[in-house]
Design an enzyme around this catalytic site. Sequence first.
Site, PDB file in Angstrom:
ATOM      1  N   GLU A 128      45.582 -18.466 -64.834  1.00 66.14           N
ATOM      2  CA  GLU A 128      46.668 -17.410 -62.870  1.00 66.14           C
ATOM      3  C   GLU A 128      45.752 -18.409 -61.898  1.00 66.14           C
ATOM      4  O   GLU A 128      44.743 -19.237 -61.130  1.00 66.14           O
ATOM      5  CB  GLU A 128      45.688 -16.026 -63.306  1.00 66.14           C
ATOM      6  CG  GLU A 128      45.964 -15.512 -64.104  1.00 66.14           C
ATOM      7  CD  GLU A 128      45.561 -13.901 -62.916  1.00 66.14           C
ATOM      8  OE1 GLU A 128      46.485 -12.653 -63.094  1.00 66.14           O
ATOM      9  OE2 GLU A 128      44.388 -13.546 -63.083  1.00 66.14           O
ATOM     10  N   HIS A 172      38.160 -13.435 -64.095  1.00 64.21           N
ATOM     11  CA  HIS A 172      39.514 -13.508 -62.864  1.00 64.21           C
ATOM     12  C   HIS A 172      38.949 -13.933 -61.698  1.00 64.21           C
ATOM     13  O   HIS A 172      37.372 -14.345 -61.049  1.00 64.21           O
ATOM     14  CB  HIS A 172      39.671 -11.504 -62.525  1.00 64.21           C
ATOM     15  CG  HIS A 172      40.976 -11.433 -61.398  1.00 64.21           C
ATOM     16  ND1 HIS A 172      41.278 -11.170 -60.722  1.00 64.21           N
ATOM     17  CD2 HIS A 172      42.569 -11.368 -61.789  1.00 64.21           C
ATOM     18  CE1 HIS A 172      42.411 -11.204 -60.338  1.00 64.21           C
ATOM     19  NE2 HIS A 172      43.378 -10.920 -61.574  1.00 64.21           N
TER      20      HIS A 172
HETATM   21  P1  13P Z   1      49.572 -10.153 -58.326  1.00 63.52           P
HETATM   22  O1  13P Z   1      50.330 -10.006 -59.975  1.00 63.52           O
HETATM   23  O2  13P Z   1      49.371  -9.549 -57.438  1.00 63.52           O
HETATM   24  O3  13P Z   1      50.327 -11.598 -58.024  1.00 63.52           O
HETATM   25  O4  13P Z   1      48.417 -10.398 -59.678  1.00 63.52           O
HETATM   26  C1  13P Z   1      47.459 -11.053 -60.032  1.00 63.52           C
HETATM   27  C2  13P Z   1      46.486 -10.582 -61.246  1.00 63.52           C
HETATM   28  O5  13P Z   1      45.796 -10.793 -60.243  1.00 63.52           O
HETATM   29  C3  13P Z   1      46.994 -10.078 -62.349  1.00 63.52           C
HETATM   30  O6  13P Z   1      45.385 -10.130 -62.532  1.00 63.52           O
END
Ligand code: 13P
Length: 261
Positions: free
Chosen positions: A169, A97
């Site tokens: 992400e 992450h």
């Molecule tokens: P948010 O949905 O708060 O932007 O976070 C995304 C995330 O990091 C999920 O792993």
Amino acid sequence: MRHNRTVMVAANWKMNLKVGEASRFMHRLEEKIAIRQNVECVLAPNFLALQPISVNLDRRKFRLASQDGFYNDFGAYTGEVSMAMLHDIVHYSIIGHSDRRHKFNESDDVLAKKVQAAIRNDIIPILCVGETLQERLANETHHVLHRQLSSDTLNITSREMSVMVIAYEPVWAIGTGKTPTPEEAQEAMAFIRKQIKDLHGDRAAKYARILYGGSVKPDNARTFMELKDCDGVLVGGASLDSDQFASIHNTAYKIAQMKDL
Ligand code: 13P
């Protein structure tokens, strides 16, 4: 082995909710979320909350993920929790992450070992990849995605890759309320699938699931899940609100029906 790519909705609760709060929240979600065969709903509580939640979990509705896991199974690694210890408790482990990469400086070498440790312990990695804003502005998105995917899935077989989950992400979209356009998101996820194909072959590219994560909310979840190469979402902030998360789950169900899964 799965023959289709079941839509996944995953909740990353990050470092939120104490043990009791997490259990209560899980029960609230349970009341709001229906059993859906073609949607896989994954919860990722903190390490402490995982065990008590696993005992009370409605397994027809939810699967569990850890938010991390150490690469060696046992030994003198004070403070760590290993994939071997998580083996009985979780189906999935979130690995790499952006919080881990950028706030804890986890390198691709470390992440490759974590991916291998998860697989060795029968845990499916949800490997997160994504560029920072600076990297996007410098046109380095493809370069970054290629580096992360090729390094972090080193020594993974094609069969192992085909059950893995990759979460795209973009770092600049996490917790900011900013999101890529659907075209930008699709382009990045198509590039990820192409990388999987080049690195691990056709079968892996066909079956590996790709999620979008970064400021997913009830009002934009459909936009991302509709995309050709998107198999679901990884949700942070909105996963801590039971109504919002249940709404995103419901959208996933509609998308799964639409995609005929
Ligand atoms: P948010 O949905 O708060 O932007 O976070 C995304 C995330 O990091 C999920 O792993």
